[in-house]
Design a protein around this motif. Structure first.
Motif, mmCIF file in Angstrom:
data_model
loop_
_atom_site.group_PDB
_atom_site.id
_atom_site.type_symbol
_atom_site.label_atom_id
_atom_site.label_comp_id
_atom_site.label_asym_id
_atom_site.label_seq_id
_atom_site.Cartn_x
_atom_site.Cartn_y
_atom_site.Cartn_z
ATOM 1 N N ILE A 41 -72.053 -11.570 84.402
ATOM 2 C CA ILE A 41 -72.578 -12.121 83.149
ATOM 3 C C ILE A 41 -73.765 -13.051 83.443
ATOM 4 C CG2 ILE A 41 -71.001 -14.116 83.104
ATOM 5 C CD1 ILE A 41 -70.858 -13.625 79.999
ATOM 6 N N GLY A 42 -74.746 -13.004 82.580
ATOM 7 C CA GLY A 42 -75.948 -13.831 82.768
ATOM 8 C C GLY A 42 -75.707 -15.259 82.322
ATOM 9 N N ASP A 43 -74.834 -15.946 83.048
ATOM 10 C CA ASP A 43 -74.577 -17.340 82.685
ATOM 11 C C ASP A 43 -75.206 -18.251 83.723
ATOM 12 O OD1 ASP A 43 -73.692 -19.582 81.448
ATOM 13 O OD2 ASP A 43 -71.570 -19.295 81.902
ATOM 14 N N SER A 108 -78.573 -17.151 69.929
ATOM 15 C CA SER A 108 -79.237 -15.901 69.518
ATOM 16 C C SER A 108 -78.234 -14.781 69.318
ATOM 17 C CB SER A 108 -80.237 -15.453 70.582
ATOM 18 O OG SER A 108 -81.332 -16.306 70.566
ATOM 19 N N LYS A 109 -77.122 -14.840 70.079
ATOM 20 C CA LYS A 109 -76.101 -13.806 69.897
ATOM 21 C C LYS A 109 -75.596 -13.868 68.455
ATOM 22 C CE LYS A 109 -71.604 -13.635 71.838
ATOM 23 N NZ LYS A 109 -70.762 -13.385 73.000
ATOM 24 N N CYS A 110 -75.292 -15.085 67.987
ATOM 25 C CA CYS A 110 -74.796 -15.228 66.604
ATOM 26 C C CYS A 110 -75.874 -14.785 65.626
ATOM 27 C CB CYS A 110 -74.433 -16.678 66.285
ATOM 28 S SG CYS A 110 -73.672 -17.547 67.625
ATOM 29 N N VAL A 131 -78.494 -1.158 76.034
ATOM 30 C CA VAL A 131 -78.775 -2.173 75.023
ATOM 31 C C VAL A 131 -77.817 -3.348 75.204
ATOM 32 C CG1 VAL A 131 -77.169 -1.119 73.359
ATOM 33 C CG2 VAL A 131 -79.083 -2.473 72.508
ATOM 34 N N TYR A 132 -78.252 -4.522 74.785
ATOM 35 C CA TYR A 132 -77.363 -5.687 74.719
ATOM 36 C C TYR A 132 -76.265 -5.312 73.714
ATOM 37 C CZ TYR A 132 -76.124 -10.620 73.785
ATOM 38 O OH TYR A 132 -75.474 -11.817 73.624
ATOM 39 N N PRO A 133 -74.993 -5.262 74.137
ATOM 40 C CA PRO A 133 -73.941 -4.643 73.307
ATOM 41 C C PRO A 133 -73.742 -5.304 71.939
ATOM 42 C CG PRO A 133 -73.118 -5.129 75.526
ATOM 43 C CD PRO A 133 -74.482 -5.717 75.443
ATOM 44 N N ALA A 217 -85.152 -13.887 74.150
ATOM 45 C CA ALA A 217 -84.337 -14.921 74.816
ATOM 46 C C ALA A 217 -84.791 -15.161 76.268
ATOM 47 C CB ALA A 217 -82.870 -14.523 74.787
ATOM 48 N N TYR A 218 -85.460 -14.166 76.859
ATOM 49 C CA TYR A 218 -85.823 -14.287 78.285
ATOM 50 C C TYR A 218 -87.321 -14.486 78.500
ATOM 51 C CZ TYR A 218 -81.038 -12.703 78.779
ATOM 52 O OH TYR A 218 -79.665 -12.612 78.676
ATOM 53 N N GLU A 219 -88.039 -14.853 77.447
ATOM 54 C CA GLU A 219 -89.512 -14.959 77.562
ATOM 55 C C GLU A 219 -89.963 -15.933 78.650
ATOM 56 O OE1 GLU A 219 -91.376 -17.850 76.586
ATOM 57 O OE2 GLU A 219 -89.540 -18.873 75.944
ATOM 58 N N SER A 248 -80.730 -21.160 75.959
ATOM 59 C CA SER A 248 -79.618 -20.892 76.891
ATOM 60 C C SER A 248 -80.096 -20.627 78.314
ATOM 61 C CB SER A 248 -78.822 -19.676 76.427
ATOM 62 O OG SER A 248 -77.970 -20.019 75.374
ATOM 63 N N LYS A 249 -81.006 -19.675 78.445
ATOM 64 C CA LYS A 249 -81.410 -19.257 79.776
ATOM 65 C C LYS A 249 -82.584 -20.098 80.256
ATOM 66 C CE LYS A 249 -78.235 -16.452 78.848
ATOM 67 N NZ LYS A 249 -77.958 -15.060 78.711
ATOM 68 N N THR A 250 -83.437 -20.496 79.307
ATOM 69 C CA THR A 250 -84.629 -21.279 79.638
ATOM 70 C C THR A 250 -84.256 -22.654 80.192
ATOM 71 O OG1 THR A 250 -85.589 -20.247 77.709
ATOM 72 C CG2 THR A 250 -86.786 -22.114 78.631
HETATM 73 C C1 MLT Z 1 -75.564 -11.208 79.532
HETATM 74 O O1 MLT Z 1 -75.023 -11.312 80.620
HETATM 75 O O2 MLT Z 1 -76.017 -10.138 79.106
HETATM 76 C C2 MLT Z 1 -75.712 -12.430 78.704
HETATM 77 O O3 MLT Z 1 -75.114 -13.513 79.297
HETATM 78 C C3 MLT Z 1 -75.098 -12.253 77.424
HETATM 79 C C4 MLT Z 1 -75.483 -13.311 76.454
HETATM 80 O O4 MLT Z 1 -76.463 -14.030 76.632
HETATM 81 O O5 MLT Z 1 -74.757 -13.401 75.479
#
Ligand code: MLT
Length: 411
Positions: A41-43, A108-110, A131-133, A217-219, A248-250
Motif C-alpha cells: 500500500i502507498g502509505d 481524495s479517496k472520499c 485503475v485505482y480500485p 494526488a501524485y503531482e 497525503s503523499k505530498t
Molecule cells: C495505494 O496504495 O494505491 C494508495 O495508498 C491508496 C490510497 O491512497 O488510498
C-alpha cells in the motif's frame, strides 16, 4: 427486515488492500519470525514536515484558549487555506483557479467517491485498466454498473487499457462516454501524462460534453518542470474537469487527513430535462449538507505546507521517496525484471517473471523475500502479469528489500 444495498453484492472479493493485509496476516501468523518489508500500500513512512508539526502544535494551544478556540469551520475549508492553495498550486503555474473553487476535504479517496452524489445515474463511464480500485468500486456501490464478468470487469463501464504496448497512455474511448476518471501521475503504473495527452483528453471531453475527474494526488512527484501538474494547465480544462488533490503523499498526511477538490465556476452538467446546471453549486450544497469540514488544527498544518520552510521540507520528503523509487527501478532492472514508472511517481510497475502471474509473484516475494508488494491484477484485468512496488518507505528498508529481491533472483 431492512433491505440492503444489493449493489454491494456485485463487488468482487475484498477491497484490494484489506485482501493483501489478510494474506500478509496469515503469512505472519505462520512465520512470526519473518521481518516483513511493506512496499504494498502507498502509505507514507517519514515524519510530518516540521513546519506542519509546529503549526498544528500552535493550533492545538489556540484551541485551548478562549481567544483561539474554533468550533465548526466553513464546510468548504478556511479561507486562508483555500487562498494559499489557489495561489501556490494553481495561480503560480498560470492556472486560472480561485480560492472559492477549492473545496477542502479529508481525502481524495472520499471525494472521488462522493462526487457521484451530484452526477446522474445514467452517465456512461470510462476508467483506465489498471485503475485505482476506488473509482470502480464506488460506481458499483452506487448502482452505476452491471455485474462483473469472469475477468472482474463490470458491465456498463468502458475500460481503457494502459499497457506497455501503448506506453501506459490512456487511449480515447472507442464509443462516447460522459464521465472519465484519469489519474496522472498514475496509480498504479507510475506513468505520467504529457501536455499533448491531456490536451487530447480535454478536447475530447469538450467535444462530447463529458466530465473529466482528474486525480492529481501524485503531482508533487513529477520531476520534469515541463510536464503539467494540473489539468488546468491545459487550455479548455476549466469547462470540463474537476481536479482532486491531496496532502497525503505530498506532505505525509495519510494519517492526518487533508485534501481538496477543485470545481471551477461555469463547469456545467445537464439535468434530465436538458438544462445546464453548474456543478459548483451542487458540490457546495452536497458538502454543506453532508460534511462538516476538516479540523481547524489539520487545516493549519496543511497551510504550513505553503510556508517557505514547509515547501523546502516537502521537497525533501518527495526527494527521499523518489530516490527510493530510483533504487527500486535500478535494482529490479539489475535483477533482470522489466520495470516501468517510478520516474515521476512513487510507484514502480514491474512485469512478473516468466511463468508467474500477479498473485504468484506476490506470494513468491512474500514467502521467499518477505517483501510485500501489490499484485497488478488487483487493479484490473490489464494489470495481470504485473506487481506494483511502492517507494514509500525508509531508505534502510528499501535497500534491504532490494538486497533480498536480488538474492532471490540469483537463487
Ligand atoms: C495505494 O496504495 O494505491 C494508495 O495508498 C491508496 C490510497 O491512497 O488510498
Amino acid at each position: 427486515m431492512v433491505q440492503v444495498n444489493d449493489h454491494y453484492l456485485k463487488l468482487k472479493a475484498g477491497y484490494l488492500f484489506p485482501e493483501i493485509a489478510r494474506r500478509v496476516k496469515a503469512f505472519s501468523a505462520a512465520e512470526p519470525e519473518a521481518a516483513l518489508i511493506r512496499l504494498g500500500i502507498g502509505d507514507v513512512t517519514e515524519p510530518l514536515p516540521a513546519a506542519c508539526v509546529a503549526a498544528m502544535t500552535d493550533a492545538v494551544a489556540a484551541m485551548g484558549r478562549q481567544d483561539g478556540f474554533h468550533g465548526y469551520g466553513p464546510e468548504q475549508g478556511y479561507g486562508w487555506l483555500r487562498e494559499a492553495i489557489a495561489r501556490h498550486d494553481f495561480q503560480a503555474r498560470g492556472c486560472d483557479i480561485s480560492a472559492d473553487e477549492i473545496f477542502v476535504s479529508d481525502g481524495s479517496k472520499c471525494d472521488s467517491s462522493n462526487i457521484l452524489d451530484i452526477l446522474g445515474p445514467d452517465n456512461r463511464i470510462a476508467v483506465t485498466d489498471p485503475v485505482y480500485p476506488v473509482y470502480v468500486d464506488s460506481n458499483v456501490m452506487a448502482g452505476r454498473t452491471g455485474e462483473a464478468d469472469d475477468g472482474g470487469r463490470y458491465g456498463g463501464l468502458t475500460y481503457l487499457p494502459l499497457t506497455a504496448a501503448n506506453g501506459f497512455e490512456a487511449p480515447l474511448p472507442p464509443s462516447p462516454v460522459d464521465l472519465i476518471y484519469l489519474c496522472f501521475p498514475n496509480n498504479p503504473t507510475g506513468a505520467v501524462a504529457s501536455r499533448q495527452q491531456l490536451q487530447q483528453w480535454v478536447d475530447y471531453a469538450r467535444a462530447h460534453g463529458a466530465l473529466i475527474l482528474f486525480d492529481a494526488a501524485y503531482e508533487a512527484f513529477i520531476q520534469d518542470p515541463e510536464l503539467p501538474r494540473s489539468i488546468y494547465e491545459i487550455e479548455g480544462a476549466r469547462s470540463c474537469a474537476i481536479e482532486l488533490r491531496s496532502f497525503s503523499k505530498t506532505a505525509g498526511f495519510t494519517g492526518t487527513r487533508c485534501a481538496f477538490t477543485v470545481v471551477p465556476r461555469g463547469l456545467c452538467g445537464r439535468t434530465a430535462a436538458g438544462e445546464e446546471v453548474e456543478l459548483w453549486g451542487l458540490w457546495n450544497r452536497r458538502q454543506s449538507t453532508k460534511f462538516n469540514g476538516v479540523s481547524y488544527i489539520v487545516q493549519r498544518g496543511a497551510e504550513a505546507v505553503y510556508s517557505e520552510d514547509g515547501q523546502r521540507q516537502v521537497r525533501q520528503l518527495v526527494a527521499h521517496y523518489m530516490e527510493n523509487a530510483a533504487i527500486i527501478r535500478r535494482e529490479l532492472a539489475g535483477a533482470g525484471l522489466e520495470v516501468h514508472g517510478g520516474e515521476h511517481a512513487p510507484y514502480v510497475w514491474v512485469k512478473t517473471p516468466e511463468g508467474l502471474d500477479s498473485w504468484g509473484f506476490f506470494d513468491r516475494l512474500l514467502q521467499q523475500a518477505h517483501v510485500v508488494c501489490t499484485p497488478g491484477s488487483g487493479f484490473g484485468a490489464a494489470g495481470e502479469g504485473y506487481v506494483r512496488l511502492s517507494a514509500f518507505n525508509s531508505r534502510a528498508n528499501v535497500d534491504e528489500a532490494m538486497a533480498r529481491v536480488r538474492a532471490l533472483a540469483k537463487a
